[in-house]
Design an enzyme around this catalytic site. Structure first.
Site, PDB file in Angstrom:
ATOM      1  N   ASP A   1       0.816  -1.216   0.000  1.00 45.13           N
ATOM      2  CA  ASP A   1       0.000   0.000   0.000  1.00 45.13           C
ATOM      3  C   ASP A   1       0.849   1.266   0.000  1.00 45.13           C
ATOM      4  O   ASP A   1       1.506   1.577   0.997  1.00 45.13           O
ATOM      5  CB  ASP A   1      -0.923  -0.018   1.221  1.00 45.13           C
ATOM      6  CG  ASP A   1      -1.815   1.200   1.304  1.00 45.13           C
ATOM      7  OD1 ASP A   1      -2.047   1.838   0.253  1.00 45.13           O
ATOM      8  OD2 ASP A   1      -2.283   1.516   2.401  1.00 45.13           O
TER       9      ASP A   1
ATOM     10  N   ASP B   1      -2.245   5.542  -5.456  1.00 41.41           N
ATOM     11  CA  ASP B   1      -2.588   4.547  -4.441  1.00 41.41           C
ATOM     12  C   ASP B   1      -2.674   3.159  -5.069  1.00 41.41           C
ATOM     13  O   ASP B   1      -3.493   2.911  -5.949  1.00 41.41           O
ATOM     14  CB  ASP B   1      -3.930   4.923  -3.810  1.00 41.41           C
ATOM     15  CG  ASP B   1      -4.309   4.033  -2.638  1.00 41.41           C
ATOM     16  OD1 ASP B   1      -3.484   3.190  -2.245  1.00 41.41           O
ATOM     17  OD2 ASP B   1      -5.431   4.175  -2.121  1.00 41.41           O
TER      18      ASP B   1
END
Length: 413
Positions: A85, A297
């Site tokens: 992430d 992201d």
């Protein structure tokens, strides 16, 4: 001249093969699973009930996480599947005690299931289904483990994870990969995991962001690696195009096997996240040029932005909103088949095509298609846009932590 060419080719070969390249595996996001089972709206009702009690802000939407990578912890190595992430900076995996201690974990305390329509939060000793499908870390079996003696709690918007901290060797990749080995790394050992990971095949989260964004000031594993001169402070993300492909992350350099060179770099607007300036968005006859901050992201299966702009884009491409699934649906063969939405960053226009914006979704009659752009609901916290997997499948994304910049480039194939 021939000798020079041979030496040049050999040097390129050695450079490519010295990079640490770790595969990413495509998974079904929890959101898609709950939609398929008719439970998404009820799950949202449950999340709203939690949100009404506590909300810490931020952009954390792991229900849409679509890729995992493998890591190992300890000596001998114990393997885990984690979300890689770029939107967060903390690392944790389930501890051996997860799901076995009599803790409420902030969930309903009934001994039987507490249900919100068709979505149920299981009861039991710790009132959740924590870690029933997760691999767990047994620190007693690791000869390289060192006790830290401190507790942690990481907040993820409407949910949280908590446990104890320790030190151990963390390796990016499975035992069969050319691993990035990072000794002396802080490991979060979770005894309560968030509901968005319960009953999934995801063990934990590997935050690839900056230490400035890390909760409790903990040094993230990748930051620990480059500070100890194990790897250069950058990594390159490549996701295969289309709805079913995998990908890889190249640590310490550029992926020259899959990605073209970067023509323009974009400076980050903050020292704590991979956030930059997005100047204009257009689709068909619609465009908006207010200018916004955007976050790259890797843990989001959608592109998300301001609701009004997203509605304009959807109207331009013929996508229709469905309030029951909170999703835009679109014909599987759109009128604009090659180029759908343009994002202008700096002086470069980055078109994202239908191939990466339209995802086939099974229903009772066969398939319908999802438009992978959604309005962003972050209550004013964080960036206005999140460029998730559809953008990453269109462009290789170079996260240059050392120079505080992002670079995007087309695939080589």
């Amino acid at each position: 001249m021939i000798l020079y060419q041979i030496l040049f080719t050999l040097s390129c070969f050695l450079l490519v093969n010295s990079l640490i390249q770790i595969p990413l595996t495509r998974i079904e996001p929890l959101r898609f699973k709950l939609m398929r089972e008719g439970k998404w709206k009820d799950y949202q009702t449950y999340q709203d009930s939690v949100r009404s009690q506590s909300y810490s802000g931020g952009v954390y939407d792991y229900e849409t996480a679509g890729y995992v990578g493998k890591i190992t912890v300890g000596t001998p190595q114990q393997e885990f599947r984690v979300v890689m992430d770029t939107g967060s900076s903390n690392f944790w995996i389930p501890d051996l005690s997860c799901g076995s201690q009599p803790l409420s974990c902030g969930r309903p305390t009934a001994q039987s299931d507490t249900c919100y329509g068709s979505y149920c939060v299981p009861g039991g000793p710790n009132t959740t289904a924590s870690c029933t499908t997760q691999r767990k870390f047994d620190y007693s079996k690791s000869t390289s483990y060192i006790k830290f003696g401190k507790a942690f709690r990481f907040d993820y918007g409407v949910d949280s994870v908590s446990g104890l901290l320790g030190y151990d060797v963390v390796r990016f990749g499975s035992q069969s990969d050319n691993q990035l080995v990072v000794p002396g790394t802080v490991v979060g050992q979770s005894v309560c995991i968030p509901t968005f990971l319960e009953q999934t095949n995801i063990d934990g989260i590997m935050g690839l962001g900056f230490q400035e964004n890390a909760q409790q000031g903990i040094v993230p594993p990748f930051v620990n690696a480059y500070r100890n001169n194990i790897v250069s402070p950058l990594f390159h993300v490549y996701l295969e195009k289309g709805p079913n492909g995998g990908g890889q992350i190249t640590y310490g350099g550029r992926d020259m096997l899959n990605c073209k060179p970067v023509n323009e770099y974009h400076p980050l607007t903050t020292y704590s996240s991979y956030q930059f300036y997005l100047t204009l968005v257009s689709a068909g006859n619609y465009y908006a040029n207010k200018g916004w901050t955007a976050l790259a992201d890797t843990a989001n299966s959608f592109i998300q932005g301001p609701a009004g702009v997203i509605a304009g884009i959807a109207d331009a491409v013929g996508a229709k909103w469905d309030k029951y699934t909170d999703t835009y649906w679109i014909p599987c063969e759109p009128k604009v088949a090659t180029q759908m939405v343009n994002f202008t960053i700096g002086g470069t226009i980055y078109p994202v095509t239908a191939e990466n914006l339209i995802v086939p979704y099974p229903n009772k009659t066969g398939y319908i298609c999802m438009f992978t752009i959604l309005p962003l609901s972050n209550n004013g916290f964080g960036p206005s846009w999140v460029l998730g997997d559809p953008f990453h499948r269109e462009y290789c994304s170079l996260y240059d932590m050392g120079n505080q910049r992002m670079g995007f480039s087309a695939h080589l194939h």
